[in-house]
Design a protein around this motif. Structure first.
Motif, PDB file in Angstrom:
ATOM      1  N   THR A   1      28.491  -0.799   3.630  1.00 40.49           N
ATOM      2  CA  THR A   1      27.878   0.418   3.099  1.00 40.49           C
ATOM      3  C   THR A   1      28.641   0.912   1.884  1.00 40.49           C
ATOM      4  OG1 THR A   1      27.074   1.021   5.298  1.00 40.49           O
ATOM      5  CG2 THR A   1      27.181   2.759   3.662  1.00 40.49           C
TER       6      THR A   1
ATOM      7  N   ASN B   1      28.036  -1.549  -1.011  1.00 31.71           N
ATOM      8  CA  ASN B   1      26.648  -1.527  -1.502  1.00 31.71           C
ATOM      9  C   ASN B   1      26.358  -0.166  -2.101  1.00 31.71           C
ATOM     10  OD1 ASN B   1      23.938  -1.677  -1.947  1.00 31.71           O
ATOM     11  ND2 ASN B   1      23.346  -1.784   0.216  1.00 31.71           N
TER      12      ASN B   1
ATOM     13  N   GLY C   1      24.291   2.431  -0.395  1.00 32.35           N
ATOM     14  CA  GLY C   1      24.836   3.132   0.754  1.00 32.35           C
ATOM     15  C   GLY C   1      25.252   4.549   0.449  1.00 32.35           C
TER      16      GLY C   1
ATOM     17  N   ASP D   1      18.390   1.244   3.162  1.00 32.70           N
ATOM     18  CA  ASP D   1      19.631   1.123   3.918  1.00 32.70           C
ATOM     19  C   ASP D   1      19.612  -0.194   4.698  1.00 32.70           C
ATOM     20  OD1 ASP D   1      21.862   1.326   5.460  1.00 32.70           O
ATOM     21  OD2 ASP D   1      21.227   3.147   6.537  1.00 32.70           O
TER      22      ASP D   1
ATOM     23  N   LEU E   1      21.400  -1.190   7.021  1.00 27.76           N
ATOM     24  CA  LEU E   1      21.667  -1.012   8.441  1.00 27.76           C
ATOM     25  C   LEU E   1      20.389  -0.792   9.248  1.00 27.76           C
ATOM     26  CD1 LEU E   1      24.807   1.297   8.208  1.00 27.76           C
ATOM     27  CD2 LEU E   1      24.780  -1.102   8.883  1.00 27.76           C
TER      28      LEU E   1
ATOM     29  N   VAL F   1      27.913   8.236   3.676  1.00 23.85           N
ATOM     30  CA  VAL F   1      28.436   7.075   4.383  1.00 23.85           C
ATOM     31  C   VAL F   1      28.809   7.435   5.821  1.00 23.85           C
ATOM     32  CG1 VAL F   1      30.289   5.360   4.459  1.00 23.85           C
ATOM     33  CG2 VAL F   1      29.243   5.945   2.276  1.00 23.85           C
TER      34      VAL F   1
ATOM     35  N   ARG G   1      25.468   7.650   7.679  1.00 21.93           N
ATOM     36  CA  ARG G   1      24.831   6.343   7.881  1.00 21.93           C
ATOM     37  C   ARG G   1      25.575   5.515   8.922  1.00 21.93           C
ATOM     38  NH1 ARG G   1      21.245   4.275   3.700  1.00 21.93           N
ATOM     39  NH2 ARG G   1      21.058   5.777   2.001  1.00 21.93           N
ATOM     40  N   CYS G   2      26.912   5.630   8.935  1.00 25.55           N
ATOM     41  CA  CYS G   2      27.730   4.774   9.793  1.00 25.55           C
ATOM     42  C   CYS G   2      28.267   5.505  11.022  1.00 25.55           C
ATOM     43  CB  CYS G   2      28.894   4.187   8.995  1.00 25.55           C
ATOM     44  SG  CYS G   2      28.377   3.214   7.572  1.00 25.55           S
TER      45      CYS G   2
END
Length: 841
Positions: free
Chosen positions: A653, A656, A659, A667, A669, A773, A776-777
């Motif tokens: 992420t 990229n 991300g 995304d 993911l 980030v 997203r993570c």
């Protein structure tokens, strides 16, 4: 101990500290031992039996103290309690069980900032160090008047510090930051015991009181006026507690003596009740007189024909007489070669080994004069306690060469008695090396060794002493603990490797069919060219092991060059990779030859010190052989269940650009499990094909691997020493190695995420990018994504949903008994002792 008519069997054991090394390009890809002219060491190898020895265990980059314990027959996991006790006893401080001690440095502290500006106030402290130690000795601690403090000068900038009193624990960290320009540390308890917390408080007051005394000492005022660094603090590290240890003589039936001017080794010997011989002019550094060491050991082993040297007594100013009947086992420790490795002095290491060889000739002459009387039969053994490669500058896990022979066979190998007796016994200093001196000019490398032998004199078929030749010896590769199989020296069983070796000499012959040379499978000249690829580019690793994450530059040859390239394993690899057999079926015979253990329901095989599942081992070998690194590569290397799935989402992420943007539809993911974003070397890429085409991967390439870091019999294990080695490397090369703790990632993810992004060359420009980030993570989001709730890993068969657990730091304690937790805490404390590393969960 045997019939008076029989000669007494005695052993001279020469331990060359830091002996082992790896191939060095400037030496024509030879090791320092191969480059050096060492005819006497070669003669011992030619006259005896040889092998490669792992001082403690395969794959362990050990310290000198733990290695010496192992070689002398004491399991360091049982008897090692920190090096402080050894250092202090060696410095002359008497210790009783329950006392604690530290390996200590006089250092320079910036009193305003609390930063240690120099961990070594002055390497040449021989005159001033003793004066400051006298000022500190028997100092009082205002808050703890019941404790006695003893301080004694050791060598250079070092001293020994002992604390005596009730309720002390050796399970505490030290005050040494281990690097210059770092804050002075406070001692902390490494377990939850009241004793550890109390001891930490005592030691922190000790540190402060030492500084007060040193700051006001007139010697420091004088140094300041002369423009020298002041010695206003003593750094305390390696806390060790004195424990009861079986005496060497009681354990092995041999009367031992030792020449070891290095304080820590002398202290270790004293703790085993080994007599420490006086050897005038012998030091633990480059100024030592090797002749004095050889003479002291020879006299001790030839008593009563000669008077034994005097013996050092801790806490006493006077030496006591040596044993009137002499000694059965003489241990000669040589430190300077290890110093050369640490100082990265490649030419000096070669010249130093040649000086050691010269001292070996002197020792042999003195012993032969005694053996010629018919009263003694001697054996000479030479090995090392670990490797200290000069290009690495620190201890490493490569095995060391081992050789032993009967003295009379050595005499034959060097050309007879006349050759031995013509050896001069005049003392000589270690050689000096000029800055920038080239080895070719210094010793004529291009001419090779003088008097080159082409076959062994007797014993096995080895005729030279070095890391590569030793791999062909009949002893194979063995752990140092085998040297402890000792009993009575005169009853022919001191052990299989030490004195009963005389019987092996009669069995082994270079032409014997029972010893098949690995050389017939893989020639010496093919050692590097046959496949152990050393990348010229700089690939980068991020390594997560038991809550720790790393990144490493692995361009050093020591990470790839392994002596097992002379074994059947590498031969099987070579055949498979050239199409002579299928892959991985070519490894079926290999598995039967490797150590095997069962972990849960899986069979694990030990290769080069690490445990691999049968499905992973061929791929791990193939990856090391064929993987070609690119400068931009990023590796995540992790032990299982340490948060690496989380990182396999975070790293791509960050790398990229999407991300960090608001375009959630793109995304990656959402469509791919994190395992697909960072493919594994041993599970995905090299499992079916030993040389896969990776050209489809765009730069920067992102990889993941579990190899080769972990725990005892545990897949991919052990891991503690790698945690320490990578921690040290991260300090040396912060631009290439990032060291993170999983606990820190959980505690302050924003700060750790910024560190990781900067390290990867993708720093965040806005706080919103960090937020994106993190969202997203987040573990909660990753758990609930459709792609992670259904399906299974096509390579391992595990359902994707099982890769996401609670993600709580310290959750392991909820699944273990108190006894198990205490054992793990003790192991971690022992492994990480003195490093400053600790885990707060």
């Amino acid at each position: 101990m045997g019939s008076p008519a029989e000669p007494k069997r005695r052993v001279a054991f020469v331990l060359i500290d830091g002996l082992g090394d790896v191939s060095i390009p400037r030496f024509g890809n030879k090791t320092p031992l191969q480059a050096a002219d060492v005819p006497n060491l070669d003669a011992i190898a030619s006259a005896g039996v040889n092998g490669l020895m792992d001082p403690v265990e395969v794959g362990l980059g050990c310290g000198s103290d733990t290695a010496h314990l192992s070689l002398l027959g004491y399991d360091p996991r049982v008897y090692y309690r920190g090096r402080g006790a050894f250092e202090s006893m060696g410095a002359g401080l008497a210790m009783s069980p329950g006392d604690i001690a530290f390996k200590s440095n006089f250092a320079t502290l910036d009193e305003k900032t609390g930063i240690v500006t120099s961990r070594r106030a002055d390497r040449h402290f021989e005159e001033e160090g003793p004066i400051l130690c006298v000022a500190l000795d028997r100092m009082k601690l205002p808050s703890f008047p019941e404790y006695e403090v003893r301080v004694r000068y050791a060598t250079e900038h070092r001293c020994g510090v002992v604390v005596k009193g009730p309720r002390l624990s050796g399970n505490i960290s030290g005050t040494d930051p281990l690097k210059d320009n770092r804050l002075l540390l406070e001692a902390k308890a490494l377990d939850d015991s009241d004793e550890a917390r109390h001891t930490a408080a005592v030691v922190n007051e000790l540190s402060r009181e030492i500084s007060k005394i040193l700051v006001s000492h007139p010697l420091n005022a004088k140094r300041l006026a002369e423009g020298k660094s002041v010695a206003n603090i003593v750094l305390l590290r390696g806390c060790g507690i004195r424990i009861e240890v079986p005496q060497f003589e009681k354990k092995h039936g041999l009367w031992p003596c030792m020449v070891a001017p290095t304080k820590i080794i002398a202290g270790l010997g004293l703790s085993l009740d080994i007599d420490i011989l006086e050897a005038p002019g012998a030091t633990g550094d480059y100024r030592t007189l090797l002749t004095s060491k050889a003479t002291a050991i020879a006299k001790a082993l030839s008593t009563p024909l000669q008077t034994s040297p005097s013996v050092f007594v801790p806490g006493e100013d006077e030496h006591k007489p040596g044993r009137s009947d002499g000694y059965d086992f003489g241990f000669l420790h040589i430190k300077a070669i290890d110093d050369a490795g640490h100082d990265k002095a490649s030419v000096f290491k070669v010249k130093g080994l040649e000086a050691v060889d010269r001292a070996i000739a002197q020792l042999a002459k003195l012993l032969w004069q005694a053996e010629s009387t018919g009263n003694f039969q001697y054996f000479i053994c030479v090995t090392g306690d670990h490797s200290t490669p000069v290009e690495y500058g620190d201890h490493s896990y490569e095995p060391v060469p081992f050789t032993i022979c009967r003295l009379k066979d050595f005499v034959g190998a060097v050309g007879g008695e006349s050759s031995v007796l013509e050896t001069s016994l005049d003392p000589f200093p270690l050689p000096t090396v000029k800055a920038g001196e080239d080895l070719n000019e210094a010793i004529g490398l291009e001419k090779g060794r003088k008097c080159k032998q082409v076959q062994a004199f007797c014993g096995d078929s080895v005729f030279e002493f070095n890391e590569i030749a030793a791999a062909r010896g009949c002893l194979g590769r063995f752990p140092g603990s085998m040297l402890a199989l000792m009993s009575h020296v005169n009853s022919i069983s001191v052990p299989f490797i030490l004195v009963e070796i005389a019987a092996i000499h009669d069995l082994v012959h270079p032409s014997a069919d029972m010893f098949i040379e690995p050389q017939s499978l893989l020639k010496n000249n093919d050692l590097v060219s046959s496949g152990w690829h050393v990348p010229s580019s700089t690939d980068r690793l991020i390594f997560a092991a038991s809550s720790v994450i790393y990144k490493l530059c692995v361009s050093d040859s020591s990470f790839f060059f392994q002596y097992t390239s002379l074994t059947r394993m590498c031969y099987i690899l070579g055949r498979s990779f050239h199409g002579e057999s299928s892959f991985p079926s070519a490894f079926s015979t290999l598995f039967g030859e490797l150590p095997k253990e069962t972990w849960y329901c899986s069979d694990l095989y030990n290769w080069e010190g690490f445990w691999y599942a049968s499905s992973h081992l061929p791929a791990a070998m193939a990856a090391r052989l064929n993987f070609q690194a690119n400068d931009s590569d990023v590796f995540l290397t992790s032990s299982m269940k340490t948060g690496n799935t989380w990182l396999k989402a975070i790293i791509p992420t960050i790398m990229n650009p999407i991300g960090c943007m608001d375009d959630d539809n793109n995304d990656p993911l959402l469509k791919r499990h994190p395992n697909e974003l960072m493919p594994s070397l041993e599970v995905h890429l090299f499992k079916e094909n030993p040389n896969p085409d990776l050209s489809y991967m765009s730069s920067p390439r992102l990889f993941q691997t579990h190899v080769p870091y972990p725990i005892r019999v545990h897949v991919f294990g052990p891991f503690h020493d790698h945690v320490l080695s990578y921690c040290k490397e991260s300090i040396k090369r912060p631009e290439k190695i990032l060291f993170l703790k999983y606990e820190d990632m959980k505690k302050d993810p924003r700060a750790e995420l910024r560190r990781l992004a900067c390290f990867l060359g993708r720093p965040f420009e806005k706080e919103e990018e960090v937020d994106k980030v993190l969202w997203r993570c987040s573990l909660e989001r990753l758990k609930n994504l459709e792609v992670n709730q259904h399906g299974a890993d096509p390579w391992l068969g595990f359902e994707y949903k099982f890769y996401f657990r609670r993600g709580s730091a310290g959750d392991w304690k909820n699944n273990m008994s108190n006894e198990m937790k205490e054992k793990l805490d003790h192991i971690a404390a022992m492994k990480f002792e003195g490093s400053g590393l600790g885990f707060g969960h």
